[in-house]
Design an enzyme around this catalytic site. Structure first.
Site, PDB file in Angstrom:
ATOM      1  N   GLY A  11     -79.638   7.417 -23.751  1.00 38.59           N
ATOM      2  CA  GLY A  11     -80.117   7.369 -25.133  1.00 38.59           C
ATOM      3  C   GLY A  11     -81.128   8.446 -25.484  1.00 38.59           C
ATOM      4  N   ASN A  13     -80.425  11.168 -27.012  1.00 41.38           N
ATOM      5  CA  ASN A  13     -80.099  11.560 -28.399  1.00 41.38           C
ATOM      6  C   ASN A  13     -80.604  10.510 -29.384  1.00 41.38           C
ATOM      7  OD1 ASN A  13     -78.451  14.170 -28.563  1.00 41.38           O
ATOM      8  ND2 ASN A  13     -77.580  13.110 -26.788  1.00 41.38           N
ATOM      9  N   MET A  88     -69.483   5.440 -24.515  1.00 40.81           N
ATOM     10  CA  MET A  88     -68.439   5.772 -23.558  1.00 40.81           C
ATOM     11  C   MET A  88     -67.174   4.918 -23.687  1.00 40.81           C
ATOM     12  SD  MET A  88     -69.927   8.292 -22.335  1.00 40.81           S
ATOM     13  CE  MET A  88     -68.894   8.795 -20.978  1.00 40.81           C
ATOM     14  N   LEU A  91     -62.803   4.713 -29.303  1.00 42.72           N
ATOM     15  CA  LEU A  91     -62.723   3.955 -30.546  1.00 42.72           C
ATOM     16  C   LEU A  91     -61.331   4.108 -31.140  1.00 42.72           C
ATOM     17  CD1 LEU A  91     -66.214   4.746 -32.050  1.00 42.72           C
ATOM     18  CD2 LEU A  91     -65.439   2.679 -30.891  1.00 42.72           C
ATOM     19  N   ASN A 105     -69.913  12.101 -34.080  1.00 46.22           N
ATOM     20  CA  ASN A 105     -70.036  12.134 -32.620  1.00 46.22           C
ATOM     21  C   ASN A 105     -70.734  13.423 -32.214  1.00 46.22           C
ATOM     22  OD1 ASN A 105     -69.428  11.432 -29.846  1.00 46.22           O
ATOM     23  ND2 ASN A 105     -67.756  12.943 -29.886  1.00 46.22           N
ATOM     24  N   HIS A 107     -70.903  16.026 -29.091  1.00 48.26           N
ATOM     25  CA  HIS A 107     -70.154  16.357 -27.874  1.00 48.26           C
ATOM     26  C   HIS A 107     -70.704  17.655 -27.282  1.00 48.26           C
ATOM     27  CE1 HIS A 107     -66.994  16.474 -24.989  1.00 48.26           C
ATOM     28  NE2 HIS A 107     -66.542  17.645 -25.414  1.00 48.26           N
ATOM     29  N   ASP A 148     -63.037  13.765 -29.084  1.00 45.72           N
ATOM     30  CA  ASP A 148     -63.981  14.873 -29.256  1.00 45.72           C
ATOM     31  C   ASP A 148     -63.392  15.984 -30.115  1.00 45.72           C
ATOM     32  OD1 ASP A 148     -65.913  13.571 -27.698  1.00 45.72           O
ATOM     33  OD2 ASP A 148     -64.964  14.265 -25.869  1.00 45.72           O
ATOM     34  N   GLU A 177     -78.624  19.612 -27.977  1.00 45.58           N
ATOM     35  CA  GLU A 177     -78.047  18.415 -28.616  1.00 45.58           C
ATOM     36  C   GLU A 177     -79.072  17.723 -29.510  1.00 45.58           C
ATOM     37  OE1 GLU A 177     -74.809  16.700 -25.441  1.00 45.58           O
ATOM     38  OE2 GLU A 177     -76.790  15.847 -25.414  1.00 45.58           O
TER      39      GLU A 177
END
Ligand code: GRF
Length: 194
Positions: A11, A13, A88, A91, A105, A107, A148, A177
């Site tokens: 976590g 991000n 992970m 979806l 998302n 990536h 992705d 990121e």
């Protein structure tokens, strides 16, 4: 702008988004953190900042039922944006159809490159084999079940240096990121309010 963050692990991000919301540099509010892993450190970060959280456990063999359950849980928080930040699980449309134009998302690769897990290590190996000179990070919409890949919101090149260890590259990638996710969210908040 109401954000729901989906995270399975560390976590970091998520933490970048928490910090940006708290400092006021991002005009948004994390209404919930949702994980598929009850021991995710991301949940601990949420608790430390008094952010509501939920855990949705589901068998990997029944993807449709997991995704439907997840959509119900996330939908209760009425998010404007759902952020996949190291989530992970794959979806499916059972989830995505509930949040059109709302799921994004992050990536650790440039658009069209290195989909799937371990993208940083794979880029590092390709550099060592003389097959690439740099890698990058992207934030993109997730309209469908493509992995992705989806309309890119923003991306950034990350250099790889001959002296890098994998840990060096990972650190540079994560720092990128954390910045890029806030850049993307800032852009979305502007579109949201205009
Ligand atoms: C990040 O590298 C992200 O790009 C990828 O999963 C990792 C999650 O890291 N999708 P963290 O849990 O946010 O620290």
């Amino acid at each position: 702008m109401r954000l729901v963050v989906l995270a399975s692990g560390n976590g970091s991000n998520l933490q970048a988004v928490i910090d940006a919301c708290q400092s006021g540099s991002l005009n948004a509010h994390i209404v919930a953190v949702v994980s598929d892993n009850d021991s995710a450190f991301a949940l601990h970060r949420a608790a430390q900042h008094n952010i509501d959280s939920r855990v949705v456990i589901g068998s990997r063999s029944n993807r449709a039922s997991f995704n439907t359950k997840l959509a119900t849980v996330v939908g209760e928080f009425q998010p404007d944006i759902v952020i996949l930040a190291g989530f992970m699980r794959l979806l499916t449309m059972d989830f995505l159809a509930h949040f059109p134009q709302r799921v994004i998302n992050i990536h650790p690769a440039l658009p069209g490159e290195l989909p799937g897990t371990n993208a940083i290590a794979r880029a590092f190996d390709e550099f060592a084999a003389g097959k690439r000179t740099h890698t990058g990070v992207m934030v993109h919409f997730v309209p469908d079940e493509g992995i992705d890949n989806g309309p890119v919101i923003t991306s950034a090149i990350v250099p790889i240096y001959p002296s890098d260890s994998l840990a060096d590259l990972q650190q540079r990638m994560h720092a990128t990121e954390h910045q890029l996710l806030i850049t993307a969210l800032t852009q979305l908040t502007k579109e949201h309010t205009s």
